[in-house]
Design a protein around this motif. Structure first.
Motif, PDB file in Angstrom:
ATOM      1  N   GLU A 140      14.358  -2.749  -1.435  1.00 36.61           N
ATOM      2  CA  GLU A 140      13.746  -3.298  -2.245  1.00 36.61           C
ATOM      3  C   GLU A 140      12.337  -3.596  -1.263  1.00 36.61           C
ATOM      4  O   GLU A 140      11.426  -2.304  -1.965  1.00 36.61           O
ATOM      5  CB  GLU A 140      13.998  -4.457  -2.877  1.00 36.61           C
ATOM      6  N   HIS A 199       9.010  -1.202  -3.433  1.00 35.90           N
ATOM      7  CA  HIS A 199       7.268  -1.998  -3.365  1.00 35.90           C
ATOM      8  C   HIS A 199       6.722  -1.245  -2.540  1.00 35.90           C
ATOM      9  O   HIS A 199       5.645  -1.243  -3.324  1.00 35.90           O
ATOM     10  CB  HIS A 199       7.904  -3.649  -3.027  1.00 35.90           C
ATOM     11  N   ALA A 222       5.817   1.231  -5.177  1.00 33.20           N
ATOM     12  CA  ALA A 222       4.838   1.044  -6.733  1.00 33.20           C
ATOM     13  C   ALA A 222       3.262   0.261  -6.371  1.00 33.20           C
ATOM     14  O   ALA A 222       2.656   0.605  -6.614  1.00 33.20           O
ATOM     15  CB  ALA A 222       6.072  -0.935  -7.296  1.00 33.20           C
ATOM     16  N   TRP A 255       3.607   1.954  -9.868  1.00 31.38           N
ATOM     17  CA  TRP A 255       3.715   0.204 -10.008  1.00 31.38           C
ATOM     18  C   TRP A 255       4.022   1.110 -11.874  1.00 31.38           C
ATOM     19  O   TRP A 255       4.664   0.192 -12.706  1.00 31.38           O
ATOM     20  CB  TRP A 255       2.798  -0.606 -10.348  1.00 31.38           C
ATOM     21  N   ALA A 312       7.944   2.340 -12.023  1.00 29.80           N
ATOM     22  CA  ALA A 312       8.948   1.423 -11.407  1.00 29.80           C
ATOM     23  C   ALA A 312       8.470   0.631 -13.019  1.00 29.80           C
ATOM     24  O   ALA A 312      10.227   0.570 -13.078  1.00 29.80           O
ATOM     25  CB  ALA A 312       8.307   0.195 -10.304  1.00 29.80           C
ATOM     26  N   GLN A 338      12.208   0.365 -14.485  1.00 31.12           N
ATOM     27  CA  GLN A 338      12.750  -1.184 -14.678  1.00 31.12           C
ATOM     28  C   GLN A 338      13.509  -1.014 -16.266  1.00 31.12           C
ATOM     29  O   GLN A 338      14.343  -1.458 -16.411  1.00 31.12           O
ATOM     30  CB  GLN A 338      11.730  -2.018 -14.451  1.00 31.12           C
ATOM     31  N   TYR A 370       6.949  -7.814  -8.004  1.00 24.38           N
ATOM     32  CA  TYR A 370       6.534  -6.261  -8.310  1.00 24.38           C
ATOM     33  C   TYR A 370       5.180  -6.850  -9.178  1.00 24.38           C
ATOM     34  O   TYR A 370       4.024  -6.332  -9.073  1.00 24.38           O
ATOM     35  CB  TYR A 370       8.126  -5.961  -9.388  1.00 24.38           C
TER      36      TYR A 370
END
Length: 119
Positions: free
Chosen positions: A60, A64, A67, A72, A75, A79, A95
């Motif tokens: 993770e 991150h 991102a 981001w 991401a 997601q 996030y």
């Protein structure tokens, strides 16, 4: 999230960074966000595949980090489209904190010079 809502959210969130980059004459920022987003989307896709097959996952922290370094938007798309990392609250808080940092960073550069602390 429906495709239209995702697109509207993405456009709204990207308005500040890309608008500021354009205003400041930094077209490389657009390319950097695009490249980082593509790489981040790929990481999410790989992690989803690894999860399905019960193999070693992408940490993770790495998701991150991707991102944070401009991925981001990718991401967010990953997601929603892949339905991956959408339930773990701790992950989502981190996030959205990254997204907020990007918004604040670029908003700061839109402030007039007399309001900027680091000018």
């Amino acid at each position: 999230m429906k495709r239209t809502r995702l697109l509207l959210l993405l456009v709204a969130l990207m308005a500040i960074p890309l608008g500021c980059a354009w205003f400041l004459g930094l077209p490389v920022v657009v390319a950097a966000y695009l490249l980082a987003s593509l790489l981040t989307y790929g990481l999410y896709r790989y992690d989803k595949r690894q999860a399905r097959e019960g193999r070693w996952r992408v940490p993770e922290k790495l998701l991150h980090m991707a991102a944070f370094y401009g991925g981001w938007p990718g991401a967010l798309v990953a997601q929603q489209r892949l339905r991956h990392k959408t339930r773990k609250v701790r992950f989502l808080v981190a996030y959205w904190g990254i997204v907020l940092l990007h918004q604040l960073f670029w908003s700061y550069w839109l402030l007039p010079a007399e309001y900027q602390l680091l000018h």
